[in-house]
Scaffold this active site. Structure first.
Site, mmCIF file in Angstrom:
data_model
loop_
_atom_site.group_PDB
_atom_site.id
_atom_site.type_symbol
_atom_site.label_atom_id
_atom_site.label_comp_id
_atom_site.label_asym_id
_atom_site.label_seq_id
_atom_site.Cartn_x
_atom_site.Cartn_y
_atom_site.Cartn_z
ATOM 1 N N LYS A 1 0.647 -1.175 -0.063
ATOM 2 C CA LYS A 1 -0.045 0.069 -0.068
ATOM 3 C C LYS A 1 0.897 1.182 0.028
ATOM 4 C CE LYS A 1 -4.090 -2.161 2.256
ATOM 5 N NZ LYS A 1 -4.832 -2.029 3.393
ATOM 6 N N ASP B 1 -9.756 2.810 1.958
ATOM 7 C CA ASP B 1 -9.998 2.162 3.308
ATOM 8 C C ASP B 1 -10.269 3.128 4.309
ATOM 9 O OD1 ASP B 1 -8.753 -0.444 3.047
ATOM 10 O OD2 ASP B 1 -6.852 -0.017 3.086
#
Ligand code: NAP
Length: 457
Positions: free
Chosen positions: A231, A267
C-alpha cells in the site's frame, strides 16, 4: 502473438530461466541461439569466428523472425538480438518482452566465459557490453526484471509478470494473497449488478511491485486493489494520486485508464462510512488510536481531515507515533498526543475518548498476540464507541469486553465492505447503489468467512 521474450546480456540467465518458465507456464520454449546452432550444424562461437559478426546477425535476425511466429512461446534470445531495430520491433510487437537485468559482476561470477564468443576478450568485455546495450535492452523491454537475486525469486517475478500481462478486468495484489476476501467481495458486487467482470488475485512478491506495475501497464487490467505489503510502496509508481491517499501515504485502489495509473485510498473513507453507520464520525470527537502501522497512519490522517477534536496515538514503538504526529503537523492543526501501549497510557487515553480504534492485529485469528490487559476498557466513557479493524474473529476480546460494559462496538467487516464497494465505484467510474449492494456483498463475504473458518460471523 502471445510470446514471452527474454532479452539481456550473455549469461544473464535467459536460457535457464526461460526453459523453466516455459515448463511452469506449459508453453513451448524457443532458444534462438540453439536454433541457429542446430540449423548451421556448428556452434555460435564457430559461426562468429568463421564468418564474422555481421553474418551471424543476419542468421540471428532470420531466427528471430521465425521464433516470434511460434504461438505462445517463451523465447530466449541471444545477447545481441536487440542491436537490430527490426529485431526489437518484431519482439515487442509479438509479445511481452522482459529484460533479465543481471549485474555484470554477478554474470562474471557464475558463467563460463570461454563459451561466449563476445566475452572471450575477458570480463571487461561484459562491462563494456552492459554499458553499450543497457539502454537498448531497456527500450526494447516492457518489463525490467531484476535478476540479481536467487533464480527462484527471479522465476516468481517472471511468472508474476506473465500472469499480470494476461490478466483482464480487475485484481488484488499482495504477499501473501491466498486468503484475501477481495475476489469474493468484488465477484459478489459485480454479480449483484449483473456485470460480467473478472477479478483475480495476483501474488506480487515483496520487492517486486515495480515489475508488477510495468506489466500491468501492458495488460488488459482496468484496475487493482493492493494489500499488505504494497500500500505504501505504490505511491511513487503511479501517475496520479488522489489527495487523501497522498496525505495518508497509502493507496489501496488503482485505476488504469488510457495507460494512466491513478491511486486512491478507500480504506479510510470505508472506515469513516462504517463509523457513520454505527452512529459516529470523527468531527469534534476525541479519538484514541492503537497502533502506528499502515492502517493507523491512514486513520490518523482521515480523523484529522474530518475535523477530530483531538487524537491520541498509542504504539509499542512511540517513535512511530511521533512520526505520525510530525507528518500530521505539516498540514493539519489537529491536536495530537502520543504514548506507549502501557496499561497506564491506555487507561489515561481511554478515560477521555469518544472513539477508540484498534489498528493493531492483537486479537486477530492466527495471531498469538492479545492485549496483555483490557482493564483500560473500564475507563472509557459510557458514550464511547469501540472499533476493532479486525473482522476475523468477528468479535475480538476487546469488542467483547466493551460490549460487556454496555459500550457500542463495530468490527472491521463494515470497513472491509465499504472500502471494496468504494473501490468498485472507482474501477467502474460510476456511482453505485451502495445501500442495495451492501447486503448482497456482505452475505457472500460472511459465507466465505464461515466456510473458511467454520465459525459464524
Ligand atoms: P501494520 O502496518 O503491520 O501495523 C500493525 C501495527 O500494530 C503496528 O503499529 C505494530 O507495531 C502494531 N502491533 C503488532 N503487534 C502488536 C503487539 N503485539 N502489541 C502492540 N502493537 C502491535 O498493519 P496494518 O495494515 O496497519 O493493519 C493493522 C490491523 O488492521 C490488522 O489487524 C489488519 O488486519 C487490520 N485491517 C483491517 C482492514 C479492514 O478492512 N477491516 C483494513 C486494513 C487493516 P510495530 O510497528 O511495532 O510492529
Amino acid at each position: 502473438m502471445n510470446n514471452i521474450v527474454l532479452i539481456g546480456l550473455p549469461g544473464s540467465g535467459k536460457t535457464t530461466l526461460g526453459w523453466e518458465l516455459a515448463r511452469r507456464l506449459g508453453r513451448p520454449f524457443v532458444d534462438t541461439d540453439e536454433w541457429i546452432t542446430r540449423s548451421a550444424g556448428t556452434t555460435v562461437e564457430r559461426l562468429f569466428a568463421g564468418y564474422g559478426e555481421p553474418f551471424f546477425r543476419r542468421v540471428e535476425a532470420e531466427a528471430i523472425g521465425r521464433a516470434v511466429g511460434v504461438e505462445s512461446a517463451v523465447i530466449a534470445t541471444g545477447g545481441g538480438a536487440v542491436l537490430d531495430a527490426d529485431n526489437r520491433q518484431a519482439l515487442r510487437n509479438n509479445g511481452l518482452v522482459l529484460f533479465l537485468d543481471r549485474p555484470p559482476a554477478a554474470i562474471a561470477a557464475d558463467i563460463e566465459i570461454a563459451h561466449r564468443p563476445l566475452l572471450k576478450a575477458g570480463v571487461e568485455r561484459l562491462y563494456a557490453l552492459d554499458k553499450s546495450r543497457r539502454q537498448l535492452y531497456k527500450t526494447c523491454a516492457h518489463v525490467v526484471t531484476d535478476n540479481s537475486g536467487p533464480p527462484r525469486e527471479t522465476l516468481a517475478a517472471l511468472e508474476m509478470a506473465a500472469l499480470t500481462w494476461k490478466a483482464t478486468g480487475f485484481a488484488v495484489i499482495g504477499d501473501p494473497i491466498g486468503h484475501s476476501l477481495s475476489p469474493r467481495l468484488h465477484a459478489a458486487a459485480f454479480a449483484a449488478q449483473g456485470r460480467a467482470e473478472t477479478y483475480t488475485a495476483i501474488h506480487v512478491p515483496r520487492g517486486r511491485l515495480g515489475e508488477f506495475v510495468q506489466a500491468a501497464r501492458q495488460s488488459g487490467l482496468r484496475g487493482f486493489n493492493a494489500t499488505i505489503p504494497h500500500k505504501q510502496d505504490l505511491l511513487p509508481l503511479l501517475d496520479e494520486v488522489d489527495r487523501e491517499a497522498a496525505l495518508c501515504g497509502a493507496v489501496n485502489t488503482v485505476t488504469l485508464r488510457n495507460g494512466q495509473l491513478r491511486g486512491y485510498n478507500t480504506d479510510m473513507e470505508g472506515l469513516a462510512m462504517a463509523l457513520q453507520a454505527a452512529g459516529t464520525g470523527y468531527r469534534d470527537r476525541r479519538v484514541v488510536l492503537l497502533g502506528t502501522g499502515g492502517a493507523a497512519t491512514g486513520i490518523a490522517c482521515k480523523a484529522a481531515l474530518d475535523g477530530a477534536a483531538h487524537l491520541t496515538v498509542l504504539g509499542r514503538r512511540p517513535e512511530q507515533a511521533a512520526a505520525i504526529r510530525t507528518a500530521l503537523a505539516e498540514w493539519s492543526e489537529c491536536e495530537v498526543s502520543i504514548g506507549d501501549m502501557s496499561s497506564s497510557s491506555l487507561t489515561a487515553a481511554a478515560s477521555r475518548a469518544d472513539l477508540l480504534i484498534n489498528a493493531t492485529p492483537m486479537g486477530m485469528q492466527g495471531i498469538p498476540d492479545e492485549f496483555p490487559t483490557l482493564s483500560f476498557v473500564a475507563a472509557l466513557p459510557a458514550h464511547a464507541l469501540v472499533c476493532d479493524l479486525i473482522y476475523n474473529p468477528p468479535c475480538t476480546a476487546l469488542l467483547r469486553e466493551a460490549a460487556k460494559r454496555g459500550l457500542s462496538t463495530v468490527n472491521g467487516l463494515p470497513m472491509l465492505m465499504h472500502q471494496g464497494l468504494l473501490a468498485q465505484q472507482h474501477f467502474l467510474d460510476a456511482a453505485l447503489d451502495l445501500q442495495r449492494l451492501y447486503p448482497a456483498v456482505e452475505a457472500a463475504v460472511k459465507s466465505t468467512l464461515t466456510q473458511e473458518k467454520g465459525e459464524a460471523v
